[in-house]
Design a protein around this motif. Structure first.
Motif, PDB file in Angstrom:
ATOM      1  N   GLY A 182     -13.388  20.962   2.853  1.00 14.18           N
ATOM      2  CA  GLY A 182     -12.747  20.437   1.775  1.00 14.18           C
ATOM      3  C   GLY A 182     -10.994  20.376   2.377  1.00 14.18           C
ATOM      4  O   GLY A 182     -10.409  19.527   1.976  1.00 14.18           O
ATOM      5  N   ARG A 183     -10.651  21.244   3.311  1.00 15.56           N
ATOM      6  CA  ARG A 183      -9.442  21.247   3.961  1.00 15.56           C
ATOM      7  C   ARG A 183      -9.299  19.583   4.681  1.00 15.56           C
ATOM      8  O   ARG A 183      -8.362  19.075   4.765  1.00 15.56           O
ATOM      9  N   LEU A 184     -10.445  19.312   5.566  1.00 18.79           N
ATOM     10  CA  LEU A 184     -10.324  18.005   6.118  1.00 18.79           C
ATOM     11  C   LEU A 184      -9.920  16.935   5.206  1.00 18.79           C
ATOM     12  O   LEU A 184      -9.122  15.764   5.472  1.00 18.79           O
ATOM     13  N   LEU A 185     -10.764  16.917   4.184  1.00 19.81           N
ATOM     14  CA  LEU A 185     -10.653  15.794   3.296  1.00 19.81           C
ATOM     15  C   LEU A 185      -9.275  15.800   2.639  1.00 19.81           C
ATOM     16  O   LEU A 185      -8.399  14.660   2.448  1.00 19.81           O
ATOM     17  N   HIS A 237      -6.584  14.662   4.966  1.00 22.58           N
ATOM     18  CA  HIS A 237      -6.849  13.053   5.446  1.00 22.58           C
ATOM     19  C   HIS A 237      -6.267  12.357   4.041  1.00 22.58           C
ATOM     20  O   HIS A 237      -5.189  11.246   4.414  1.00 22.58           O
ATOM     21  N   VAL A 238      -6.359  12.792   2.888  1.00 19.70           N
ATOM     22  CA  VAL A 238      -5.823  11.768   1.929  1.00 19.70           C
ATOM     23  C   VAL A 238      -4.047  12.114   1.707  1.00 19.70           C
ATOM     24  O   VAL A 238      -3.497  11.164   1.509  1.00 19.70           O
ATOM     25  N   VAL A 239      -3.648  13.163   1.934  1.00 21.47           N
ATOM     26  CA  VAL A 239      -2.524  13.730   2.134  1.00 21.47           C
ATOM     27  C   VAL A 239      -1.665  12.811   3.355  1.00 21.47           C
ATOM     28  O   VAL A 239      -0.616  12.219   2.947  1.00 21.47           O
ATOM     29  N   SER A 240      -2.411  12.801   4.387  1.00 19.26           N
ATOM     30  CA  SER A 240      -1.730  11.951   5.450  1.00 19.26           C
ATOM     31  C   SER A 240      -1.697  10.509   5.228  1.00 19.26           C
ATOM     32  O   SER A 240      -1.092   9.833   5.830  1.00 19.26           O
ATOM     33  N   ARG A 241      -2.405  10.226   4.290  1.00 22.22           N
ATOM     34  CA  ARG A 241      -2.279   8.773   4.037  1.00 22.22           C
ATOM     35  C   ARG A 241      -1.665   8.386   2.536  1.00 22.22           C
ATOM     36  O   ARG A 241      -1.777   7.334   1.941  1.00 22.22           O
ATOM     37  N   GLY A 242      -1.052   9.522   2.201  1.00 21.52           N
ATOM     38  CA  GLY A 242       0.156   9.012   1.263  1.00 21.52           C
ATOM     39  C   GLY A 242      -0.142   9.884  -0.096  1.00 21.52           C
ATOM     40  O   GLY A 242       0.504   9.608  -1.072  1.00 21.52           O
ATOM     41  N   ALA A 243      -1.250  10.517  -0.144  1.00 25.59           N
ATOM     42  CA  ALA A 243      -1.599  10.977  -1.664  1.00 25.59           C
ATOM     43  C   ALA A 243      -0.537  12.128  -1.814  1.00 25.59           C
ATOM     44  O   ALA A 243      -0.563  12.957  -1.213  1.00 25.59           O
ATOM     45  N   ARG A 244       0.071  12.020  -3.201  1.00 23.99           N
ATOM     46  CA  ARG A 244       0.930  13.208  -3.615  1.00 23.99           C
ATOM     47  C   ARG A 244       0.355  13.736  -4.937  1.00 23.99           C
ATOM     48  O   ARG A 244       0.791  14.948  -5.461  1.00 23.99           O
ATOM     49  N   SER A 245      -0.722  13.367  -5.455  1.00 24.97           N
ATOM     50  CA  SER A 245      -1.463  13.749  -6.660  1.00 24.97           C
ATOM     51  C   SER A 245      -2.951  13.815  -6.225  1.00 24.97           C
ATOM     52  O   SER A 245      -3.571  12.738  -6.117  1.00 24.97           O
ATOM     53  N   VAL A 246      -3.660  14.985  -6.164  1.00 24.33           N
ATOM     54  CA  VAL A 246      -5.045  15.070  -6.011  1.00 24.33           C
ATOM     55  C   VAL A 246      -5.710  15.698  -7.129  1.00 24.33           C
ATOM     56  O   VAL A 246      -5.481  16.384  -7.797  1.00 24.33           O
ATOM     57  N   LEU A 247      -6.777  14.819  -7.419  1.00 27.05           N
ATOM     58  CA  LEU A 247      -7.904  15.525  -8.628  1.00 27.05           C
ATOM     59  C   LEU A 247      -9.105  15.790  -7.946  1.00 27.05           C
ATOM     60  O   LEU A 247      -9.863  14.754  -7.497  1.00 27.05           O
ATOM     61  N   VAL A 248      -9.635  16.943  -8.111  1.00 28.25           N
ATOM     62  CA  VAL A 248     -10.924  17.259  -7.546  1.00 28.25           C
ATOM     63  C   VAL A 248     -11.742  17.372  -8.761  1.00 28.25           C
ATOM     64  O   VAL A 248     -11.551  17.886  -9.708  1.00 28.25           O
ATOM     65  N   VAL A 249     -12.874  16.682  -8.865  1.00 23.61           N
ATOM     66  CA  VAL A 249     -14.077  16.612  -9.598  1.00 23.61           C
ATOM     67  C   VAL A 249     -15.147  17.463  -9.309  1.00 23.61           C
ATOM     68  O   VAL A 249     -15.752  17.148  -8.180  1.00 23.61           O
ATOM     69  N   VAL A 250     -15.500  18.470 -10.168  1.00 25.23           N
ATOM     70  CA  VAL A 250     -16.531  19.326  -9.973  1.00 25.23           C
ATOM     71  C   VAL A 250     -17.614  19.508 -11.320  1.00 25.23           C
ATOM     72  O   VAL A 250     -17.300  19.277 -12.296  1.00 25.23           O
ATOM     73  N   PRO A 251     -18.985  19.600 -10.745  1.00 25.97           N
ATOM     74  CA  PRO A 251     -19.660  20.112 -12.082  1.00 25.97           C
ATOM     75  C   PRO A 251     -19.323  21.540 -12.577  1.00 25.97           C
ATOM     76  O   PRO A 251     -18.965  22.226 -11.959  1.00 25.97           O
ATOM     77  N   GLN A 252     -19.870  21.646 -13.877  1.00 29.52           N
ATOM     78  CA  GLN A 252     -19.461  22.924 -14.646  1.00 29.52           C
ATOM     79  C   GLN A 252     -20.455  24.224 -14.027  1.00 29.52           C
ATOM     80  O   GLN A 252     -19.684  25.182 -13.747  1.00 29.52           O
ATOM     81  N   VAL A 253     -21.686  23.916 -13.563  1.00 29.86           N
ATOM     82  CA  VAL A 253     -22.395  25.127 -13.157  1.00 29.86           C
ATOM     83  C   VAL A 253     -21.840  25.436 -11.616  1.00 29.86           C
ATOM     84  O   VAL A 253     -21.113  24.423 -10.691  1.00 29.86           O
ATOM     85  N   GLU A 254     -21.717  26.716 -11.342  1.00 29.14           N
ATOM     86  CA  GLU A 254     -20.986  27.299 -10.232  1.00 29.14           C
ATOM     87  C   GLU A 254     -22.027  27.152  -9.085  1.00 29.14           C
ATOM     88  O   GLU A 254     -22.836  27.943  -9.005  1.00 29.14           O
ATOM     89  N   TRP A 255     -21.518  26.425  -7.919  1.00 30.45           N
ATOM     90  CA  TRP A 255     -22.415  26.432  -6.744  1.00 30.45           C
ATOM     91  C   TRP A 255     -21.473  27.051  -5.784  1.00 30.45           C
ATOM     92  O   TRP A 255     -20.156  26.512  -5.506  1.00 30.45           O
ATOM     93  N   PRO A 256     -21.740  28.006  -4.978  1.00 26.76           N
ATOM     94  CA  PRO A 256     -20.909  28.688  -4.062  1.00 26.76           C
ATOM     95  C   PRO A 256     -20.223  27.616  -3.065  1.00 26.76           C
ATOM     96  O   PRO A 256     -19.143  27.503  -2.680  1.00 26.76           O
ATOM     97  N   ALA A 257     -21.196  26.586  -2.811  1.00 26.89           N
ATOM     98  CA  ALA A 257     -20.741  25.669  -1.706  1.00 26.89           C
ATOM     99  C   ALA A 257     -19.617  24.669  -2.280  1.00 26.89           C
ATOM    100  O   ALA A 257     -18.550  24.438  -1.664  1.00 26.89           O
ATOM    101  N   ILE A 258     -19.700  24.549  -3.476  1.00 31.30           N
ATOM    102  CA  ILE A 258     -18.581  23.566  -4.215  1.00 31.30           C
ATOM    103  C   ILE A 258     -17.517  24.538  -4.333  1.00 31.30           C
ATOM    104  O   ILE A 258     -16.262  23.779  -4.154  1.00 31.30           O
ATOM    105  N   SER A 259     -17.489  25.715  -4.655  1.00 34.26           N
ATOM    106  CA  SER A 259     -16.217  26.579  -4.879  1.00 34.26           C
ATOM    107  C   SER A 259     -15.594  26.527  -3.478  1.00 34.26           C
ATOM    108  O   SER A 259     -14.344  26.719  -3.453  1.00 34.26           O
ATOM    109  N   GLU A 260     -16.563  26.711  -2.499  1.00 36.01           N
ATOM    110  CA  GLU A 260     -15.749  26.812  -1.069  1.00 36.01           C
ATOM    111  C   GLU A 260     -14.974  25.432  -0.891  1.00 36.01           C
ATOM    112  O   GLU A 260     -13.949  25.366  -0.175  1.00 36.01           O
ATOM    113  N   ARG A 261     -15.461  24.332  -1.175  1.00 34.83           N
ATOM    114  CA  ARG A 261     -14.845  22.690  -0.689  1.00 34.83           C
ATOM    115  C   ARG A 261     -13.653  22.984  -1.661  1.00 34.83           C
ATOM    116  O   ARG A 261     -12.622  22.544  -1.101  1.00 34.83           O
ATOM    117  N   VAL A 262     -13.641  23.185  -2.892  1.00 33.43           N
ATOM    118  CA  VAL A 262     -12.439  23.259  -3.683  1.00 33.43           C
ATOM    119  C   VAL A 262     -11.313  24.373  -3.005  1.00 33.43           C
ATOM    120  O   VAL A 262     -10.178  23.941  -3.195  1.00 33.43           O
TER     121      VAL A 262
END
Lengths: 340, 340
Positions: B176-179, B182-207
């Motif tokens: 999650g950090r790498l991504l 990466h987008v910030v270094s390429r100019g992103a100033r607003s980031v939208l993270v899209v996740v599913p409702q069900v809680e997966w620890p792996a996805i919580s970690e990415r966020v």
């Protein structure tokens, strides 16, 4: 009514439950059945006098409630292959419903004669997807027969002399026929079939189906192009070479979707428009298919259903002492994409 | 030299073979070793006086040479899921090298309290990939602990109170950090993270990793969009609604590649060009990823390696009586595609 002839079906009718429920109670899978139902089924059995055969009872006494799936390793990954993953998925899902687990044992082709690992597997029956050369396949098949367990063989024909082997496969021949008839009906007069060098019975069947369909169409020419492997680079090299030498098929029938998608790159590079200048088909429509554009015309593999059918056939064989049917072929279906 | 302290490493050095070979001979996996090598290792053991610990010997006496993989069924297919297939692939390949088989047992979530099937599994250790709600996961974990076998838990953190559980996961937080970086270094100033409702620890970690990286960049805004599920239609509905309400992120970081590809359809329909008008990233790069165009910037999952690592950790735990390391995190790697 003779006590000997009472069937599970009659017990099921008497208690008003499914035959599967009765079978579960009789065959020791009663953890799958609710307490009240179990009580009623057992009462009906006592009252009506059902007795399983002695052979069946003897077989059940050492029941492991596990089915083995032996997979030969070579360069091709096994559960990474979408066909094998779908087989295992269907097997495991259906086995779980019947109270069994699935034991997977990888065997390295070059260690086959030494492979004692699967002799230790505590299973009631085996499933087998063979790969590799004919001698390797023959040796493994003989080795497994020596374990004296019922065997389901995926994607291979069954031999008359092997009563405890059941063959379960998809109708690859019918799929080949469907694809050939489809491209001919859309105007193809020359068809190029692209196959990998290694002999897979399923792919031979697909080619056989194409040949059969075209045999009925005297004006249509069929050629077979052999690629060194299923890998993209090999498929692309073989096709490039074929086209460079002046080959101009109206339709390319690839042995599977991966190979069709690899071929598509070559057609695109040459500026050939699909389906107007050339048609292209694949085979199997596994999950990755939907990620590729254009959608390739293909045939839907019932791979998961093959696994489920194997689970049902094996657990019934374990209960009853013999396979009900030893050659099961599941139908396939053509799905038209944007490439024909 | 004290006889008690002689190690496998010393025996290996004396015979000039690998430690794995010595371990195979000592731990009863000697069918994996050639006759001549076996003889030499045994001679060295006799001469040098190696003795395995009493605990280890007691443990080995009832060795099954099989590892269980328990998979909870819900609507999501299990071996049809590319992550689970890759885990099982790595597990089975590495276990085969060490003379073990893999026993897979599907368990239906709604039958969990009744599920006695896996109590019958004849295994030396268990692997577990949990899914579903927190109570379901907690119940299964407790049930499995009662079997008193060492457990590898995939993609979950380990708790201090559970010495015989080893957690093996990929570095989702780092990914999650790498991504984000990466987008910030390429100019992103607003980031939208899209996740599913069900809680997966792996996805919580990415966020969590994204949040961490953006915390160090005060000018960058982060929002989280929750999709009802991971399914294409749900992802597309959520994103469509978000954009309709005026949301205009510079970059969309989807929880995985499937969701990124689903999101791509919406961006394409709106005529947004990537990466100029909007950036898009996924996660995992499983096989299907390469069939989609444009190539989505993503992070490579070491899923097969997680399976191999689990096999090694469990078989060593079975040999030695305890896990060497109870929290193993494998690194991930960013791969830039055409969408950033």
């Amino acid at each position: 009514m003779s006590k000997k002839k009472l069937t599970m079906k009659e017990i099921a009718a008497a208690v008003d439950v499914s035959v599967m429920t009765v079978s579960n109670v009789i065959n020791g899978r009663d953890h799958l059945v609710g307490e009240e139902t179990k009580r009623r089924v057992k009462a009906a059995i006592d009252e009506l006098g059902y007795r399983p055969s002695a052979t069946a009872r003897a077989l059940r006494s050492s029941r492991m409630f596990s089915i083995g799936f032996i997979v030969l390793y070579d360069e091709r990954k096994f559960l990474g292959d979408p066909f094998i993953a779908a087989l295992a998925d269907g097997l495991c899902a259906q086995l779980a419903e019947q109270g069994y687990s699935l034991t997977i044992q990888g065997v390295f082709t070059d260690e086959l004669s030494e492979a004692k690992a699967f002799r230790r597997m505590e299973t009631d029956g085996l499933c087998l997807l063979l790969s590799g050369s004919q001698p390797t396949k023959y040796n493994l098949r003989e080795l497994l027969k020596s374990l004296r367990q019922p065997i389901v063989l995926f994607q291979e024909g069954v031999q008359r002399a092997e009563p405890d082997i059941c063959s379960i496969r998809q109708d690859d021949r019918g799929g080949g026929r469907l694809l050939a008839e489809h491209v001919v009906s859309r105007g193809a007069r020359s068809v190029l079939v692209v196959v990998p060098q290694v002999e897979w019975p399923a792919i031979s069947e697909r080619v056989g189906g194409v040949r059969e369909a075209l045999h009925a169409r005297p004006g249509v020419e069929m050629r077979v192009l052999v690629s060194e492997s299923e890998k993209d680079a090999d498929v692309q090299a073989a096709l490039t070479n074929y086209l460079d030498q002046g080959g101009k098929p109206d339709a390319i029938l690839a042995a599977n979707d991966q190979m069709a998608i690899a071929a598509h790159t070559v057609l695109e590079q040459r500026g050939l428009t699909l389906p107007d200048q050339i048609m292209l088909t694949g085979f199997n429509r596994f999950n990755f298919w939907r990620y590729f554009s254009p959608k390739v015309t293909t045939v839907i593999s019932p791979a998961e259903q093959l696994g489920r059918t194997a689970a049902t056939a094996l657990t019934r064989r374990i209960d009853d002492g013999e396979f009900e049917d030893r050659d099961i072929v599941l139908p396939v279906e053509l799905v038209q994409g944007q490439t024909t």
